[in-house]
Design an enzyme around this catalytic site. Structure first.
Site, PDB file in Angstrom:
ATOM      1  N   GLN A   1     -28.068 -20.626  26.894  1.00  0.00           N
ATOM      2  CA  GLN A   1     -28.302 -19.599  25.869  1.00  0.00           C
ATOM      3  C   GLN A   1     -29.269 -18.514  26.350  1.00  0.00           C
ATOM      4  O   GLN A   1     -29.510 -17.548  25.626  1.00  0.00           O
ATOM      5  CB  GLN A   1     -28.890 -20.237  24.609  1.00  0.00           C
ATOM      6  CG  GLN A   1     -28.124 -21.444  24.101  1.00  0.00           C
ATOM      7  CD  GLN A   1     -26.737 -21.106  23.620  1.00  0.00           C
ATOM      8  OE1 GLN A   1     -26.579 -20.352  22.680  1.00  0.00           O
ATOM      9  NE2 GLN A   1     -25.733 -21.662  24.274  1.00  0.00           N
TER      10      GLN A   1
ATOM     11  N   GLU B   1     -16.555 -11.834  21.395  1.00  0.00           N
ATOM     12  CA  GLU B   1     -17.455 -10.752  21.776  1.00  0.00           C
ATOM     13  C   GLU B   1     -16.715  -9.573  22.390  1.00  0.00           C
ATOM     14  O   GLU B   1     -17.064  -8.410  22.162  1.00  0.00           O
ATOM     15  CB  GLU B   1     -18.524 -11.266  22.743  1.00  0.00           C
ATOM     16  CG  GLU B   1     -19.536 -12.207  22.117  1.00  0.00           C
ATOM     17  CD  GLU B   1     -19.024 -13.642  21.966  1.00  0.00           C
ATOM     18  OE1 GLU B   1     -17.903 -13.953  22.439  1.00  0.00           O
ATOM     19  OE2 GLU B   1     -19.762 -14.464  21.369  1.00  0.00           O
TER      20      GLU B   1
ATOM     21  N   HIS C   1     -32.164 -13.144  21.795  1.00  0.00           N
ATOM     22  CA  HIS C   1     -32.355 -14.457  22.401  1.00  0.00           C
ATOM     23  C   HIS C   1     -32.274 -14.378  23.927  1.00  0.00           C
ATOM     24  O   HIS C   1     -31.601 -15.166  24.576  1.00  0.00           O
ATOM     25  CB  HIS C   1     -31.341 -15.466  21.853  1.00  0.00           C
ATOM     26  CG  HIS C   1     -31.568 -15.841  20.422  1.00  0.00           C
ATOM     27  ND1 HIS C   1     -31.484 -14.917  19.414  1.00  0.00           N
ATOM     28  CD2 HIS C   1     -31.873 -17.029  19.848  1.00  0.00           C
ATOM     29  CE1 HIS C   1     -31.730 -15.516  18.251  1.00  0.00           C
ATOM     30  NE2 HIS C   1     -31.982 -16.797  18.491  1.00  0.00           N
TER      31      HIS C   1
ATOM     32  N   SER D   1     -29.133 -14.776  12.954  1.00  0.00           N
ATOM     33  CA  SER D   1     -30.087 -14.862  14.064  1.00  0.00           C
ATOM     34  C   SER D   1     -30.488 -13.496  14.597  1.00  0.00           C
ATOM     35  O   SER D   1     -31.617 -13.309  15.046  1.00  0.00           O
ATOM     36  CB  SER D   1     -29.488 -15.692  15.210  1.00  0.00           C
ATOM     37  OG  SER D   1     -29.302 -17.035  14.818  1.00  0.00           O
TER      38      SER D   1
ATOM     39  N   ARG E   1     -36.093  -9.128  17.064  1.00  0.00           N
ATOM     40  CA  ARG E   1     -34.740  -9.282  16.506  1.00  0.00           C
ATOM     41  C   ARG E   1     -34.754  -9.039  14.991  1.00  0.00           C
ATOM     42  O   ARG E   1     -33.807  -8.499  14.424  1.00  0.00           O
ATOM     43  CB  ARG E   1     -34.164 -10.660  16.830  1.00  0.00           C
ATOM     44  CG  ARG E   1     -34.964 -11.817  16.266  1.00  0.00           C
ATOM     45  CD  ARG E   1     -34.372 -13.158  16.651  1.00  0.00           C
ATOM     46  NE  ARG E   1     -35.234 -14.272  16.266  1.00  0.00           N
ATOM     47  CZ  ARG E   1     -34.833 -15.338  15.592  1.00  0.00           C
ATOM     48  NH1 ARG E   1     -33.572 -15.437  15.198  1.00  0.00           N
ATOM     49  NH2 ARG E   1     -35.667 -16.300  15.309  1.00  0.00           N
TER      50      ARG E   1
END
Length: 328
Positions: A129, A68, A117, A47, A20
Protein backbone atom coordinates in the site's frame (compact mmCIF):
# COMPACT_ATOMS: atom_id res chain seq x y z
CA UNK A 1 -16.69 31.72 -17.07
CA UNK A 2 -15.22 33.46 -14.03
CA UNK A 3 -15.23 31.26 -10.92
CA UNK A 4 -16.08 32.67 -7.52
CA UNK A 5 -13.24 33.11 -5.01
CA UNK A 6 -12.34 29.85 -3.25
CA UNK A 7 -13.01 29.93 0.50
CA UNK A 8 -9.67 30.20 2.33
CA UNK A 9 -8.27 27.69 4.82
CA UNK A 10 -9.55 28.01 8.38
CA UNK A 11 -7.16 26.15 10.67
CA UNK A 12 -5.42 26.88 13.96
CA UNK A 13 -1.63 26.86 14.15
CA UNK A 14 -0.47 23.59 15.67
CA UNK A 15 -3.76 21.81 14.95
CA UNK A 16 -3.25 18.20 13.83
CA UNK A 17 -4.82 17.58 10.41
CA UNK A 18 -3.90 15.07 7.71
CA UNK A 19 -3.30 16.57 4.29
CA UNK A 20 -5.67 13.98 2.82
CA UNK A 21 -8.43 15.45 5.00
CA UNK A 22 -7.55 18.97 3.88
CA UNK A 23 -7.70 17.73 0.29
CA UNK A 24 -11.33 16.68 0.79
CA UNK A 25 -12.19 20.08 2.22
CA UNK A 26 -10.35 21.85 -0.58
CA UNK A 27 -12.12 20.13 -3.46
CA UNK A 28 -15.49 20.75 -1.79
CA UNK A 29 -14.63 24.45 -1.58
CA UNK A 30 -13.55 24.42 -5.22
CA UNK A 31 -16.83 22.77 -6.15
CA UNK A 32 -18.70 25.61 -4.50
CA UNK A 33 -16.62 28.23 -6.31
CA UNK A 34 -16.57 26.67 -9.77
CA UNK A 35 -19.25 24.37 -11.27
CA UNK A 36 -16.67 22.97 -13.71
CA UNK A 37 -14.96 21.10 -10.87
CA UNK A 38 -15.85 17.41 -10.67
CA UNK A 39 -14.47 14.62 -8.47
CA UNK A 40 -13.83 10.98 -9.30
CA UNK A 41 -13.10 8.16 -6.87
CA UNK A 42 -11.76 4.59 -7.00
CA UNK A 43 -13.61 3.17 -3.98
CA UNK A 44 -11.54 4.95 -1.30
CA UNK A 45 -13.57 8.15 -0.86
CA UNK A 46 -13.71 7.79 2.92
CA UNK A 47 -9.90 7.59 3.05
CA UNK A 48 -9.12 10.41 0.63
CA UNK A 49 -12.01 12.45 2.08
CA UNK A 50 -13.34 13.06 -1.43
CA UNK A 51 -16.68 12.01 0.06
CA UNK A 52 -16.92 15.60 1.32
CA UNK A 53 -17.29 16.65 -2.29
CA UNK A 54 -19.83 13.88 -2.89
CA UNK A 55 -21.99 15.06 0.01
CA UNK A 56 -21.96 18.64 -1.27
CA UNK A 57 -22.27 17.93 -5.02
CA UNK A 58 -23.52 14.38 -5.61
CA UNK A 59 -24.34 15.14 -9.24
CA UNK A 60 -20.69 16.01 -9.92
CA UNK A 61 -19.15 13.01 -8.12
CA UNK A 62 -18.33 9.86 -10.09
CA UNK A 63 -17.61 6.53 -8.41
CA UNK A 64 -15.38 4.23 -10.48
CA UNK A 65 -14.79 1.56 -7.82
CA UNK A 66 -11.51 -0.39 -8.19
CA UNK A 67 -10.91 0.62 -11.80
CA UNK A 68 -8.22 3.28 -11.59
CA UNK A 69 -7.45 3.29 -15.31
CA UNK A 70 -11.14 3.79 -16.06
CA UNK A 71 -11.22 6.64 -13.53
CA UNK A 72 -8.32 8.48 -15.16
CA UNK A 73 -9.72 7.83 -18.64
CA UNK A 74 -13.10 9.21 -17.61
CA UNK A 75 -11.39 12.27 -16.13
CA UNK A 76 -9.60 12.82 -19.44
CA UNK A 77 -12.91 12.74 -21.29
CA UNK A 78 -14.51 15.16 -18.84
CA UNK A 79 -11.56 17.54 -19.15
CA UNK A 80 -11.87 17.43 -22.93
CA UNK A 81 -15.46 18.66 -22.48
CA UNK A 82 -14.42 21.57 -20.26
CA UNK A 83 -14.57 20.11 -16.75
CA UNK A 84 -11.81 20.39 -14.14
CA UNK A 85 -11.62 16.80 -12.85
CA UNK A 86 -10.01 15.67 -9.60
CA UNK A 87 -9.58 11.86 -9.73
CA UNK A 88 -8.18 10.53 -6.44
CA UNK A 89 -7.17 7.22 -4.92
CA UNK A 90 -4.31 5.70 -2.95
CA UNK A 91 -1.11 6.82 -4.67
CA UNK A 92 0.10 3.24 -5.14
CA UNK A 93 -2.97 2.37 -7.20
CA UNK A 94 -2.36 5.20 -9.66
CA UNK A 95 0.38 3.01 -11.09
CA UNK A 96 -2.42 0.92 -12.61
CA UNK A 97 -3.32 3.97 -14.69
CA UNK A 98 0.25 4.85 -15.71
CA UNK A 99 -0.47 4.54 -19.43
CA UNK A 100 -3.49 6.83 -19.21
CA UNK A 101 -1.50 9.34 -17.14
CA UNK A 102 1.16 9.29 -19.85
CA UNK A 103 -1.48 9.92 -22.52
CA UNK A 104 -3.00 12.72 -20.45
CA UNK A 105 0.38 14.44 -20.43
CA UNK A 106 0.90 13.90 -24.16
CA UNK A 107 -2.58 15.30 -24.81
CA UNK A 108 -2.06 18.16 -22.33
CA UNK A 109 -5.36 17.22 -20.72
CA UNK A 110 -6.43 19.32 -17.75
CA UNK A 111 -6.77 16.66 -15.02
CA UNK A 112 -5.71 16.98 -11.40
CA UNK A 113 -4.62 13.66 -9.90
CA UNK A 114 -4.43 13.17 -6.15
CA UNK A 115 -2.66 10.23 -4.50
CA UNK A 116 -2.99 9.57 -0.78
CA UNK A 117 -1.38 7.09 1.63
CA UNK A 118 2.07 7.62 0.15
CA UNK A 119 5.30 6.31 1.63
CA UNK A 120 6.30 4.31 4.69
CA UNK A 121 4.53 6.86 6.88
CA UNK A 122 1.24 5.04 6.23
CA UNK A 123 2.50 2.50 8.78
CA UNK A 124 0.83 -0.82 9.42
CA UNK A 125 -0.82 -1.21 5.99
CA UNK A 126 2.48 -2.55 4.68
CA UNK A 127 4.57 -2.22 1.51
CA UNK A 128 1.85 -3.19 -0.98
CA UNK A 129 0.00 0.00 0.00
CA UNK A 130 3.06 2.30 0.24
CA UNK A 131 3.50 4.39 -2.88
CA UNK A 132 7.25 4.91 -3.12
CA UNK A 133 7.55 5.52 -6.85
CA UNK A 134 4.66 7.90 -7.55
CA UNK A 135 6.73 11.08 -7.60
CA UNK A 136 9.01 9.50 -10.18
CA UNK A 137 6.06 8.36 -12.28
CA UNK A 138 4.57 11.85 -12.43
CA UNK A 139 7.82 13.85 -12.61
CA UNK A 140 8.69 12.08 -15.84
CA UNK A 141 5.59 13.46 -17.57
CA UNK A 142 6.34 16.69 -19.47
CA UNK A 143 4.47 19.67 -18.10
CA UNK A 144 3.07 17.83 -15.07
CA UNK A 145 3.05 19.91 -11.89
CA UNK A 146 3.95 17.73 -8.90
CA UNK A 147 2.83 19.22 -5.58
CA UNK A 148 3.46 17.77 -2.12
CA UNK A 149 1.93 19.69 0.81
CA UNK A 150 3.07 19.13 4.38
CA UNK A 151 0.17 20.64 6.32
CA UNK A 152 -3.52 21.43 5.92
CA UNK A 153 -3.05 25.04 4.85
CA UNK A 154 -0.53 24.22 2.14
CA UNK A 155 -2.75 21.33 1.02
CA UNK A 156 -5.78 23.57 0.51
CA UNK A 157 -3.75 26.27 -1.20
CA UNK A 158 -1.98 23.84 -3.52
CA UNK A 159 -5.20 22.06 -4.49
CA UNK A 160 -6.65 25.43 -5.52
CA UNK A 161 -3.51 26.24 -7.50
CA UNK A 162 -3.62 22.85 -9.21
CA UNK A 163 -7.19 23.45 -10.35
CA UNK A 164 -6.16 26.40 -12.50
CA UNK A 165 -2.70 25.20 -13.51
CA UNK A 166 -2.82 24.47 -17.24
CA UNK A 167 -2.55 20.77 -17.99
CA UNK A 168 -1.75 17.79 -15.80
CA UNK A 169 -1.08 18.09 -12.06
CA UNK A 170 -0.38 15.54 -9.33
CA UNK A 171 -0.96 16.24 -5.64
CA UNK A 172 0.65 13.84 -3.16
CA UNK A 173 -1.28 13.73 0.12
CA UNK A 174 -0.41 11.87 3.31
CA UNK A 175 -2.17 9.60 5.76
CA UNK A 176 -0.75 10.81 9.12
CA UNK A 177 -2.03 13.88 10.88
CA UNK A 178 0.56 16.65 10.86
CA UNK A 179 0.62 20.00 12.67
CA UNK A 180 -0.50 23.13 10.88
CA UNK A 181 2.62 25.28 10.48
CA UNK A 182 1.41 27.88 8.00
CA UNK A 183 -1.00 30.71 8.69
CA UNK A 184 -4.29 30.68 6.82
CA UNK A 185 -3.10 33.73 4.88
CA UNK A 186 0.09 32.07 3.60
CA UNK A 187 0.44 32.06 -0.18
CA UNK A 188 2.12 29.48 -2.40
CA UNK A 189 3.10 29.18 -6.05
CA UNK A 190 3.57 26.30 -8.45
CA UNK A 191 7.36 26.18 -8.74
CA UNK A 192 8.00 27.65 -5.29
CA UNK A 193 9.44 26.57 -1.95
CA UNK A 194 9.38 27.81 1.64
CA UNK A 195 12.41 28.42 3.84
CA UNK A 196 11.20 27.45 7.32
CA UNK A 197 14.40 27.95 9.32
CA UNK A 198 17.45 30.02 8.45
CA UNK A 199 20.30 32.01 9.96
CA UNK A 200 23.65 33.38 8.93
CA UNK A 201 25.39 30.44 10.62
CA UNK A 202 23.61 27.57 8.86
CA UNK A 203 26.02 24.72 8.16
CA UNK A 204 23.82 22.71 5.77
CA UNK A 205 20.47 23.01 4.00
CA UNK A 206 17.99 20.19 4.68
CA UNK A 207 15.19 19.82 2.14
CA UNK A 208 12.03 17.88 2.93
CA UNK A 209 8.48 17.66 1.61
CA UNK A 210 5.31 16.30 3.13
CA UNK A 211 5.95 14.27 6.27
CA UNK A 212 9.73 14.68 6.11
CA UNK A 213 9.39 18.42 6.65
CA UNK A 214 8.53 17.61 10.25
CA UNK A 215 11.48 15.25 10.60
CA UNK A 216 13.70 18.07 9.34
CA UNK A 217 12.19 20.47 11.89
CA UNK A 218 12.81 17.95 14.69
CA UNK A 219 16.39 17.60 13.51
CA UNK A 220 16.72 21.38 13.50
CA UNK A 221 15.69 21.55 17.16
CA UNK A 222 18.05 18.75 18.16
CA UNK A 223 20.97 20.24 16.27
CA UNK A 224 20.28 23.73 17.55
CA UNK A 225 20.40 22.46 21.12
CA UNK A 226 23.91 21.17 20.37
CA UNK A 227 25.08 24.43 18.83
CA UNK A 228 24.68 23.61 15.12
CA UNK A 229 22.28 25.54 12.89
CA UNK A 230 20.75 24.24 9.67
CA UNK A 231 18.53 25.74 7.04
CA UNK A 232 15.22 23.90 6.51
CA UNK A 233 13.27 24.02 3.24
CA UNK A 234 9.77 22.78 2.47
CA UNK A 235 9.98 21.77 -1.20
CA UNK A 236 6.23 21.67 -1.70
CA UNK A 237 6.61 22.04 -5.48
CA UNK A 238 8.63 19.05 -6.66
CA UNK A 239 7.98 19.90 -10.33
CA UNK A 240 8.57 22.53 -11.46
CA UNK A 241 11.25 23.14 -8.86
CA UNK A 242 12.66 26.46 -7.62
CA UNK A 243 16.20 26.21 -8.98
CA UNK A 244 17.21 29.73 -7.92
CA UNK A 245 15.96 29.22 -4.38
CA UNK A 246 17.79 25.92 -3.98
CA UNK A 247 21.07 27.30 -5.34
CA UNK A 248 20.83 30.35 -3.11
CA UNK A 249 20.30 28.19 -0.02
CA UNK A 250 23.11 25.82 -0.97
CA UNK A 251 25.61 28.60 -1.53
CA UNK A 252 24.69 30.14 1.83
CA UNK A 253 25.28 26.83 3.67
CA UNK A 254 28.70 25.65 2.59
CA UNK A 255 27.60 24.18 -0.72
CA UNK A 256 25.78 21.26 0.90
CA UNK A 257 22.16 20.17 0.43
CA UNK A 258 20.58 17.16 2.16
CA UNK A 259 17.31 15.86 0.74
CA UNK A 260 15.03 13.61 2.80
CA UNK A 261 12.02 11.92 1.22
CA UNK A 262 9.41 9.26 1.95
CA UNK A 263 10.02 7.75 -1.49
CA UNK A 264 12.51 5.49 -3.21
CA UNK A 265 15.79 7.15 -4.13
CA UNK A 266 15.14 7.03 -7.88
CA UNK A 267 13.12 9.79 -9.46
CA UNK A 268 11.93 11.66 -6.39
CA UNK A 269 12.96 14.76 -4.46
CA UNK A 270 16.67 13.96 -4.45
CA UNK A 271 16.75 13.64 -8.21
CA UNK A 272 14.65 16.79 -8.63
CA UNK A 273 17.06 18.80 -6.48
CA UNK A 274 20.18 17.27 -8.01
CA UNK A 275 18.99 18.07 -11.53
CA UNK A 276 18.02 21.60 -10.53
CA UNK A 277 21.38 22.54 -9.03
CA UNK A 278 23.61 20.70 -11.53
CA UNK A 279 26.49 22.90 -12.55
CA UNK A 280 26.17 25.20 -9.55
CA UNK A 281 29.03 23.61 -7.60
CA UNK A 282 26.80 22.18 -4.88
CA UNK A 283 26.75 18.70 -3.37
CA UNK A 284 23.44 16.88 -2.84
CA UNK A 285 23.30 14.19 -0.15
CA UNK A 286 20.16 12.02 -0.28
CA UNK A 287 18.16 10.29 2.42
CA UNK A 288 15.46 8.06 0.93
CA UNK A 289 13.84 4.65 1.29
CA UNK A 290 16.39 2.27 -0.24
CA UNK A 291 14.78 -1.15 0.21
CA UNK A 292 11.34 -2.73 0.14
CA UNK A 293 9.85 -1.67 3.49
CA UNK A 294 7.87 -3.66 6.05
CA UNK A 295 4.81 -3.03 8.14
CA UNK A 296 5.05 -1.16 11.44
CA UNK A 297 4.21 2.05 13.23
CA UNK A 298 4.92 5.14 11.12
CA UNK A 299 7.59 6.51 13.45
CA UNK A 300 9.33 3.12 13.53
CA UNK A 301 9.35 2.88 9.76
CA UNK A 302 10.64 6.41 9.21
CA UNK A 303 13.59 5.52 11.42
CA UNK A 304 14.09 1.96 10.17
CA UNK A 305 14.28 3.09 6.55
CA UNK A 306 16.58 6.03 7.07
CA UNK A 307 14.47 9.17 6.84
CA UNK A 308 13.81 10.14 10.48
CA UNK A 309 15.17 13.12 12.40
CA UNK A 310 17.86 10.85 13.85
CA UNK A 311 19.18 10.07 10.37
CA UNK A 312 19.05 13.73 9.38
CA UNK A 313 21.12 14.65 12.43
CA UNK A 314 23.66 11.96 11.52
CA UNK A 315 23.80 13.18 7.93
CA UNK A 316 24.35 16.77 9.03
CA UNK A 317 27.16 15.63 11.33
CA UNK A 318 28.81 13.73 8.49
CA UNK A 319 28.43 16.58 6.00
CA UNK A 320 29.27 19.49 8.27
CA UNK A 321 32.08 17.68 10.04
CA UNK A 322 30.94 18.97 13.41
CA UNK A 323 29.85 17.35 16.62
CA UNK A 324 26.19 18.01 17.17
CA UNK A 325 26.01 16.42 20.60
CA UNK A 326 24.02 13.45 21.70
CA UNK A 327 20.79 15.29 22.50
CA UNK A 328 18.66 13.06 20.32
Amino acid sequence: MTPKPVAPPAYTMGEQVATREAYGSAIAKLGEADPRVVALDADVKNSTFSDRFEKAFPDRFYENFIAEQVMVGAAMGMAARGAIPFPSTFACFLARAADFIRMAAISNVNIKLAGSHAGVSIGEDGPSQMALEDLAMCRTQPGCAVLYPCDAVSAERLVALAAYHPGLAYIRISRPKTPVIYSNEETFAVGGLKVLRESGEDAVTVIGAGVTVFEALKAYDQLRAGGTSIRVIDLYSVAPVDRAGLISAGRATGGHLITVEDHYAAGGIGDAVDEAVAGAGLTVHRLAVREIPRSGRPEELLDRFGISATHIVDAVRAVAGKSVGANR
